[in-house]
Design an enzyme around this catalytic site. Structure first.
Site, PDB file in Angstrom:
ATOM      1  N   ASP A 134      57.467  17.626  54.656  1.00 25.88           N
ATOM      2  CA  ASP A 134      57.460  16.144  54.625  1.00 25.88           C
ATOM      3  C   ASP A 134      56.757  16.283  53.484  1.00 25.88           C
ATOM      4  OD1 ASP A 134      55.266  14.069  56.372  1.00 25.88           O
ATOM      5  OD2 ASP A 134      56.227  13.514  55.329  1.00 25.88           O
TER       6      ASP A 134
ATOM      7  N   MET B 195      48.619   5.734  58.731  1.00 29.36           N
ATOM      8  CA  MET B 195      47.348   6.233  57.949  1.00 29.36           C
ATOM      9  C   MET B 195      45.884   5.262  58.255  1.00 29.36           C
ATOM     10  SD  MET B 195      49.174   7.095  54.076  1.00 29.36           S
ATOM     11  CE  MET B 195      50.753   8.347  53.925  1.00 29.36           C
TER      12      MET B 195
ATOM     13  N   HIS C  79      61.376   8.586  59.874  1.00 30.56           N
ATOM     14  CA  HIS C  79      60.180   8.767  60.097  1.00 30.56           C
ATOM     15  C   HIS C  79      58.711   7.860  60.073  1.00 30.56           C
ATOM     16  CE1 HIS C  79      56.587  12.024  58.608  1.00 30.56           C
ATOM     17  NE2 HIS C  79      56.559  11.039  57.821  1.00 30.56           N
TER      18      HIS C  79
ATOM     19  N   MET D 124      48.782  10.309  60.453  1.00 31.54           N
ATOM     20  CA  MET D 124      47.666  10.580  59.898  1.00 31.54           C
ATOM     21  C   MET D 124      46.192  10.509  59.944  1.00 31.54           C
ATOM     22  SD  MET D 124      50.133  11.124  56.535  1.00 31.54           S
ATOM     23  CE  MET D 124      51.315   9.785  57.283  1.00 31.54           C
TER      24      MET D 124
ATOM     25  N   ASP E  47      55.132   6.777  58.101  1.00 29.16           N
ATOM     26  CA  ASP E  47      53.784   7.477  58.650  1.00 29.16           C
ATOM     27  C   ASP E  47      52.893   6.462  58.825  1.00 29.16           C
ATOM     28  OD1 ASP E  47      55.567   8.742  55.938  1.00 29.16           O
ATOM     29  OD2 ASP E  47      54.831   9.665  57.155  1.00 29.16           O
TER      30      ASP E  47
ATOM     31  N   HIS F   1      55.075   9.892  62.703  1.00 33.70           N
ATOM     32  CA  HIS F   1      53.084  11.303  61.445  1.00 33.70           C
ATOM     33  C   HIS F   1      51.617  10.439  61.996  1.00 33.70           C
ATOM     34  CE1 HIS F   1      52.916  13.269  57.813  1.00 33.70           C
ATOM     35  NE2 HIS F   1      51.206  13.405  59.246  1.00 33.70           N
TER      36      HIS F   1
ATOM     37  N   MET G 160      53.638  20.104  55.656  1.00 31.64           N
ATOM     38  CA  MET G 160      52.664  18.693  54.587  1.00 31.64           C
ATOM     39  C   MET G 160      53.671  19.443  53.417  1.00 31.64           C
ATOM     40  SD  MET G 160      52.634  16.155  56.127  1.00 31.64           S
ATOM     41  CE  MET G 160      52.121  15.162  54.340  1.00 31.64           C
TER      42      MET G 160
ATOM     43  N   SER H 136      61.836   8.837  54.903  1.00 32.79           N
ATOM     44  CA  SER H 136      60.024   7.804  55.378  1.00 32.79           C
ATOM     45  C   SER H 136      61.046   6.790  54.859  1.00 32.79           C
ATOM     46  CB  SER H 136      59.210   8.590  55.098  1.00 32.79           C
ATOM     47  OG  SER H 136      57.963   8.037  54.461  1.00 32.79           O
TER      48      SER H 136
HETATM   49  C1  DX5 Z   1      53.255  11.257  52.250  1.00 35.58           C
HETATM   50  C2  DX5 Z   1      53.784  11.371  53.866  1.00 35.58           C
HETATM   51  C3  DX5 Z   1      55.729  11.505  53.274  1.00 35.58           C
HETATM   52  C4  DX5 Z   1      55.891  10.371  51.904  1.00 35.58           C
HETATM   53  C5  DX5 Z   1      56.954  10.983  51.550  1.00 35.58           C
HETATM   54  O1  DX5 Z   1      51.684  11.272  52.606  1.00 35.58           O
HETATM   55  O2  DX5 Z   1      53.485  12.078  54.877  1.00 35.58           O
HETATM   56  O3  DX5 Z   1      56.693  10.987  54.226  1.00 35.58           O
HETATM   57  O4  DX5 Z   1      55.908   9.168  52.302  1.00 35.58           O
HETATM   58  O5  DX5 Z   1      57.437  10.507  50.728  1.00 35.58           O
HETATM   59  P1  DX5 Z   1      57.988  11.254  48.885  1.00 35.58           P
HETATM   60  O6  DX5 Z   1      58.870  11.661  49.591  1.00 35.58           O
HETATM   61  O7  DX5 Z   1      57.727  10.373  48.572  1.00 35.58           O
HETATM   62  O8  DX5 Z   1      57.190  12.222  48.592  1.00 35.58           O
HETATM   63 ZN    ZN Z   2      54.941  11.272  56.604  1.00 36.27          ZN
END
Ligand code: DX5
Ligand code: ZN
Length: 219
Positions: A174, A36, A32, A67, A34, A65, A136, A7
Site C-alpha cells: 500500500d 484517517m 481500499h 489509520m 483509507d 484500512h 505500508m 484506493s
Molecule cells: C496512504 C494510503 C494509501 C494511498 C495510496 O496512507 O494508505 O492507500 O492512498 O495512494 P498512492 O498509490 O498514491 O500512494
Molecule cells: Zn491505505
C-alpha cells in the site's frame, strides 16, 4: 492471481458512486478505503457513513484500512458500515491479538498494517488470526508519497515468515504502487496491490482504461 484494489481516497470524492461503478465494471478485485483520524496520521479522509453510502454500488470486498489510534474502539462501526476486510495498525493498539480475534469472530477478514519502520516481529504472535498483512510501502497519511526502498526486502521477509510457519496469509502492499514498483513487490511476494495515484488516478480522476492497462501489465 495478483489482486487489484483501487484506493478510493485517490478517486473523485465528490462523485464516489460513479468511480465505484466504473471500477467495478472494469473488474477490480477489491476496494481500499483509507480511514484517517488526524492523530495516528496527520490527515482526515472518510468515515463509516460514506462507506455505508457507497456499499450499494459494488459487491466487491470493501477493505477498510484503519489509520486511527485505538482501532479496537471503532471496529463495530466499520463492520456495520459494510466492511468485508479491516486492517488495523500494529502501532496503534495495545490489543492487537484481541482486536484481530474479534474481527475473525465477526466474520471479517482481519489484517495487520505495518508502517515502514515497524519490525515484522509484530506479526509473530498473531499469525493464527491474520488473513492479510498490509505492508505500508510509504509513510501513511497521504496519496502520492514516495516508495520506501527497504520495503522490497521487508515484503520478502514477511513472505518467508508466513511460509516457514505454514500459514495462508496474503501480503497487501500500500503506497506508490505503480509500474515502477510492481515488478519488485511481486517478485518479493506481494499478492494484493493497493493502487492510487501511481497507476489508476491522476488529480482525482480515474484514468481511461487504467485497470485494463494494469491487468495487461500484470500478465
Ligand atoms: C496512504 C494510503 C494509501 C494511498 C495510496 O496512507 O494508505 O492507500 O492512498 O495512494 P498512492 O498509490 O498514491 O500512494
Ligand atoms: Zn491505505
Amino acid at each position: 492471481m495478483t489482486l487489484i484494489g483501487p484506493s478510493l481516497m485517490c478517486a473523485d470524492m465528490g462523485n464516489l458512486q460513479e468511480s465505484v461503478m466504473r471500477l467495478d465494471r472494469a473488474g477490480v478485485d477489491f476496494f481500499h478505503l483509507d480511514i484517517m483520524d488526524g492523530s495516528f496520521v496527520p490527515n482526515f479522509t472518510m468515515g463509516p457513513d460514506l462507506i455505508k453510502r457507497i456499499r450499494q454500488f459494488s459487491d466487491k470486498p470493501f477493505d477498510v484500512h484503519l489509520m486511527v489510534e485505538r482501532p479496537e474502539d471503532h471496529l463495530d462501526l466499520f463492520i456495520q458500515s459494510g466492511a468485508d476486510m479491516i486492517s488495523i495498525h500494529a502501532e496503534a493498539t495495545a490489543h492487537l491479538q484481541r482486536s484481530l480475534q474479534k474481527l475473525k469472530n465477526d466474520g471479517i477478514k482481519a489484517g495487520v498494517a505495518l508502517n515502514p519502520s515497524t519490525p515484522i516481529t509484530e506479526l509473530e504472535h498473531v499469525l493464527d488470526v491474520v488473513d492479510y498483512v498490509t505492508v505500508m510501502t510509504v509513510n501513511p497519511g497521504f496519496a502520492g508519497q514516495s516508495f520506501v526502498p527497504l520495503m522490497y526486502k521487508k515484503i520478502k521477509k514477511i513472505k518467508e515468515l508466513i511460509q516457514s510457519e505454514g500459514y495462508q496469509i496474503d501480503i497487501q502492499v500500500d503506497g506508490n504502487i505503480g509500474f515502477e514498483t510492481i515488478p519488485g513487490v511481486l517478485k518479493n511476494g506481494a499478492d494484493m496491490l493497493v493502487c492510487g495515484t501511481s497507476c489508476l488516478f491522476k488529480n482525482d480522476v480515474l484514468l481511461e482504461d487504467a485497470v485494463g492497462q494494469l491487468r495487461a501489465f500484470l500478465e
